[in-house]
Design an enzyme around this catalytic site. Structure first.
Site, PDB file in Angstrom:
ATOM      1  N   GLY A 149       0.770  -1.230   0.000  1.00 20.35           N
ATOM      2  CA  GLY A 149       0.000   0.000   0.000  1.00 20.35           C
ATOM      3  C   GLY A 149       0.800   1.278   0.000  1.00 20.35           C
ATOM      4  O   GLY A 149       0.293   2.323   0.424  1.00 20.35           O
ATOM      5  N   LYS A 150       2.046   1.259  -0.490  1.00 18.01           N
ATOM      6  CA  LYS A 150       2.859   2.481  -0.505  1.00 18.01           C
ATOM      7  C   LYS A 150       2.254   3.527  -1.438  1.00 18.01           C
ATOM      8  O   LYS A 150       2.108   4.691  -1.071  1.00 18.01           O
ATOM      9  CB  LYS A 150       4.291   2.137  -0.927  1.00 18.01           C
ATOM     10  CG  LYS A 150       4.991   1.148  -0.015  1.00 18.01           C
ATOM     11  CD  LYS A 150       6.445   0.935  -0.393  1.00 18.01           C
ATOM     12  CE  LYS A 150       6.583   0.239  -1.743  1.00 18.01           C
ATOM     13  NZ  LYS A 150       6.064  -1.129  -1.727  1.00 18.01           N
ATOM     14  N   SER A 181      21.124 -13.611   9.376  1.00 17.02           N
ATOM     15  CA  SER A 181      20.237 -13.917  10.497  1.00 17.02           C
ATOM     16  C   SER A 181      20.113 -15.403  10.796  1.00 17.02           C
ATOM     17  O   SER A 181      19.482 -15.779  11.772  1.00 17.02           O
ATOM     18  CB  SER A 181      18.845 -13.334  10.243  1.00 17.02           C
ATOM     19  OG  SER A 181      18.291 -13.857   9.053  1.00 17.02           O
ATOM     20  N   LYS A 211       9.381 -12.364  10.427  1.00 18.97           N
ATOM     21  CA  LYS A 211       9.894 -13.627  10.959  1.00 18.97           C
ATOM     22  C   LYS A 211       9.014 -14.159  12.086  1.00 18.97           C
ATOM     23  O   LYS A 211       8.759 -15.366  12.163  1.00 18.97           O
ATOM     24  CB  LYS A 211      11.330 -13.428  11.443  1.00 18.97           C
ATOM     25  CG  LYS A 211      12.303 -13.129  10.314  1.00 18.97           C
ATOM     26  CD  LYS A 211      13.693 -12.821  10.830  1.00 18.97           C
ATOM     27  CE  LYS A 211      14.630 -12.499   9.670  1.00 18.97           C
ATOM     28  NZ  LYS A 211      15.991 -12.149  10.130  1.00 18.97           N
TER      29      LYS A 211
END
Length: 495
Positions: A54-55, A371, A414
């Site tokens: 939705g930018k 990560s 995540k």
């Protein structure tokens, strides 16, 4: 155009400042301070986030709420500096740049100007368009922006510029320095459900000529479409699947097979076919050498399994699974940490004379990023020491040779992946604890989130009841059990 020197204000701006100044006087604000407030320039906004969140819609809403004209210029794939600054009129086919064309399209000097996909700008022998944007997006310079086609300064200081991008690291640092970053995270399943009920389903009904009575969907049906047919951070694919569902119903109504349809979970598969998305689920039991990690993609988050296995060999570390350079370095760092702290981790030194194979499924998908470091370390130490890793715990964080756990990005995605995969406990870097304020409450309630600072804290939580380490019988090359090297609690470094 501005009159006088570069810093001079136009007559219109002065009149606006005087009008605002009069309003401030009634509230006890000094004349000098009121003038400064009236002429203040807003920040250049940069919306960062995955596709479909939705930018662009937010930019349109900002323009609508401010009562300004909305202009959009797509910068994806632009490699010519002239697309920003324009061509000189001495060239055949010369035309203004995208910015001046957008201003002409708006017909006003203060529109909301959306610069879409600024991270997709290219560089070629024709110039660097990202460098040409520096003047456009610098509030201290854009009051006298010079387009080569016009050849005279043009005032852009009243324009509200909003830029969008998917990847922050693809934007040059000087350009990024001129913008204020606003991060857009992916939607949770509950948020997607609310968006589908309030916006997507009504819109698809209208586009396919259906009424609210002719097509009704239950929450269970929408959840099935979200989880079984889409894997994304936004809602574009979800809207496409709901459009397919609406067209199937519209066809049957047009053929007089039915008069209306109430779609439930059981009706989704006959309409859309077999589910095409199979997200990873938590393992069913604790296993030696298998740890659960979490990763982030532009389409959202997911969980992954890191597998490590000790086998006869020459003491080599074998890495498979299309790992990138950063993940390979994480595996080597975890391998070194295990060797350096073998006595504390109850690992028999003879096991390092064997080969260690680390694999990250699925092998056909490239993977990279820091990560997975503590998941790599947990899987490797579990395999070397013979202690199972808990199948109910997922983890994320970068590891160093000294065992420190460093912060990561994409925490929300995540955690959503861990909750969706059926995990109970999540280990995150302690430095990411401040990011939990942005996590929805329903996600935090569904997970036991444990911040960790060092590898010994990770192992103390991730490894289950202690087992004696694995040794190898040189003659038969079969695993043999030897006494543990330490009677202390495995996984807790005592130094």
């Amino acid at each position: 155009m501005p009159r006088g020197d570069k810093g001079a204000y136009t007559d219109k701006q002065k009149r606006q400042a005087e009008h605002i100044e009069e309003g401030y006087e009634d509230r006890g604000v000094s004349s000098k301070e009121a003038k400064a407030r009236a002429m203040a320039k807003g920040p250049i906004l940069l919306f960062i986030g995955p596709p479909g969140v939705g930018k662009t819609s937010i930019a349109k809403s900002i323009a609508r709420s401010l009562g300004r004209k909305y202009v959009r210029a797509s910068l994806g794939g632009i490699r010519d500096e002239a697309d920003i600054r324009g061509h000189r009129r001495t060239y055949v086919g010369a035309m203004p740049g995208r910015v001046i064309q957008g201003m002409k399209q708006a017909g006003t000097k203060n529109p909301v100007f959306l610069l879409d996909e600024v991270d997709k700008l290219g560089v070629s022998f024709q110039g660097d368009p990202a460098s040409a944007l520096l003047e456009v997006l610098d509030p201290a310079q854009n009051n006298a922006f010079v387009d080569h086609y016009l050849g005279v300064p043009f005032d852009l200081s009243e324009v509200m510029f909003i830029a969008t991008a998917n990847f922050l690291q693809n934007i040059p640092a000087p350009l990024l320095d001129r913008m204020e970053v606003v991060e857009f995270a992916g939607y949770t399943e509950a948020e997607k459900l609310a968006i589908a009920k309030d916006y997507l389903v009504p819109r698809q009904r209208d586009e396919n000529g259906l009424t609210a009575e002719q097509l009704q969907t239950t929450d269970d049906a929408l959840r099935e479409v979200i989880s079984g047919y889409t894997r994304e951070a936004g809602v574009r694919q979800l809207e496409r699947e709901l459009g397919r569902l609406a067209r199937k119903v519209a066809r049957r109504i047009a053929a007089h097979e039915i008069e209306r349809a109430a779609i439930d979970r059981a009706d989704v598969r006959p309409a859309l076919g077999r589910p095409r998305v199979h997200p990873e689920k938590a393992a069913s039991e604790d296993q030696i050498g298998i740890a659960t990690g979490m990763y982030y993609t532009p389409a959202g988050g997911d969980i992954m399994f890191v597998e490590a296995s000790v086998m006869p060999g020459k003491g080599e570390l074998i890495l498979t699974g299309q790992l990138g350079d950063v993940m390979k370095e994480s595996a080597r760092a975890a391998w070194t940490f295990a060797r350096a702290h073998a006595a504390w981790l109850s690992i028999d030194g003879r096991v390092f004379e064997r080969d260690l194979h680390v694999h990250v499924p699925a092998g056909a998908i490239p993977k990279d990023g820091p990560s997975a470091g503590i998941a790599m370390a947990t899987a490797i130490i579990s395999a070397l020491s013979g202690r199972p890793a808990s199948h109910e715990i997922a983890m994320t964080g970068e590891i160093t040779l000294s065992g420190r756990v460093l912060p990561i990005g994409g925490l929300k995605e995540k955690l959503l992946a861990a909750l969706r995969g059926g995990l109970k406990t999540v280990l995150i870097p302690a430095d990411n604890e401040k990011d939990l304020a942005e996590i929805p409450d329903n996600v935090k309630r569904g997970l036991n989130i444990i911040p960790v600072r060092t590898a010994d804290e990770v192992l103390a939580n991730a490894l289950t009841a202690p087992l004696t380490p694995i040794d190898w019988d040189d003659e038969n090359e079969t695993p043999a059990v030897i006494p543990a090297a330490s009677e202390e609690r495995p996984g807790v470094v005592t130094h």
